[in-house]
Design a protein around this motif. Structure first.
Motif, short mmCIF file in Angstrom:
data_model
loop_
_atom_site.label_atom_id
_atom_site.label_comp_id
_atom_site.label_asym_id
_atom_site.label_seq_id
_atom_site.Cartn_x
_atom_site.Cartn_y
_atom_site.Cartn_z
N HIS A 1 0.87 -1.18 0.00
CA HIS A 1 0.00 0.00 0.00
C HIS A 1 0.90 1.22 0.00
O HIS A 1 1.91 1.26 0.71
CB HIS A 1 -0.91 0.01 1.23
N CYS B 1 1.03 5.80 -0.54
CA CYS B 1 0.27 7.05 -0.46
C CYS B 1 1.11 8.21 -0.98
O CYS B 1 2.33 8.13 -1.09
CB CYS B 1 -0.12 7.34 0.99
N THR C 1 -2.10 -1.17 -3.66
CA THR C 1 -3.26 -0.33 -3.40
C THR C 1 -2.75 1.05 -3.00
O THR C 1 -1.61 1.20 -2.56
CB THR C 1 -4.14 -0.91 -2.28
N SER D 1 -3.82 5.22 -1.43
CA SER D 1 -4.77 6.18 -0.86
C SER D 1 -4.05 7.50 -0.63
O SER D 1 -2.84 7.54 -0.43
CB SER D 1 -5.39 5.67 0.44
N THR E 1 -6.80 2.43 6.93
CA THR E 1 -6.93 1.82 5.60
C THR E 1 -6.01 0.60 5.49
O THR E 1 -6.42 -0.46 4.99
CB THR E 1 -6.57 2.86 4.51
#
Ligand SMILES: NC(=O)c1ccc[n+]([C@@H]2O[C@H](COP(=O)([O-])OP(=O)(O)OC[C@H]3O[C@@H](n4cnc5c(N)ncnc54)[C@H](OP(=O)(O)O)[C@@H]3O)[C@@H](O)[C@H]2O)c1
Length: 205
Positions: free
Chosen positions: A44, A46, A68, A70, A86
């Protein structure tokens, strides 16, 4: 007869591992995301720019990499808390690796630096590393990778040498070294390794 060591990917497989890498849309963070995902980790990442994140996510998907994304401004406490929520949901309350990479470089002769510039860099580069490590601790306790959880703090050679014109930046990175040492000793008994990497100059975005 020589032993069959398999491919590089087989030898260093991270299949089943999970990682959070901050600042993965550009530069060093982008390369770390891709490398971890190529070895099979679910990652993940960001940044502050939603459009760039989505573009990166799409390209990683085309390469069959499990990434993923965010939006998170790591200088904002509420954003950091949301990011970890998250991650908690995405990785089922477990995390194997936290890479505190997002940071800003800042050049200005010291006498001209404002309190806002000082505070902004301290928050973005140092406080985010401290707080994200705190937030990740309960997830890293449940790391499933061999050797336990791991935190990598992306520091700089500027944290160890005199760096004229980059005083605030270098101070954040010097403090990051001490944060790294302290967390490494405090969380070693929890089987969480904490290390810093201090690159020299690398041509990035
Ligand atoms: N490149 C070098 O020569 C060098 C040398 C030593 C150490 N380092 C360290 O390596 C790390 C990465 O450097 P880099 O050169 O790859 O930087 P970069 O190319 O500028 O990329 C920085 C990444 O972090 C994100 N980011 C910046 N501020 C953020 C914030 N407040 N919240 C969330 N994401 C943020 C950026 O996306 P957005 O701006 O869209 O948010 C981008 O994805 C940094 O810690 C840096 O200090 C770099």
């Amino acid at each position: 007869m020589a032993a069959d060591c398999g491919s590089r990917e087989e030898m260093w497989s991270l299949a089943g591992a999970t990682a959070l890498v901050t600042g993965g849309t550009k530069g060093i963070g982008h390369a770390i995301v891709e490398e971890l995902a190529r070895f099979g980790a679910r990652v993940h990442t960001c940044s502050r720019n939603a459009a760039e994140l989505e573009e990166c996510r799409r390209r990683w998907e085309e390469k069959n990499l499990q990434v993923t994304v965010s939006v998170c401004d790591v200088s904002i406490r509420a954003d950091r808390e949301k990011l970890m929520e998250t991650v908690c949901q995405t990785f089922d309350s477990k995390l194997d690796m936290l890479v505190n990479n997002a940071a800003q470089l800042f050049y200005k002769p010291t006498v001209g630096c404002t309190s806002e510039e000082y505070s902004n860099l301290m928050t973005t580069n140092l406080e985010s590393t401290f707080h994200l490590s705190q937030l990740a601790h309960p997830l890293l306790l449940h790391a499933s990778i061999v050797g336990g959880g791991s935190i990598i703090n992306m520091s700089s050679i500027g944290g160890s040498i005199g760096f004229a014109g980059y005083t605030i930046y270098a101070t954040t990175k010097g403090a990051m070294h001490q944060l790294t040492r302290s967390l490494a000793t405090e969380w070693g008994p929890d089987k969480i390794r904490v290390n810093a990497i201090a690159p020299g100059f690398i041509t990035t975005d």
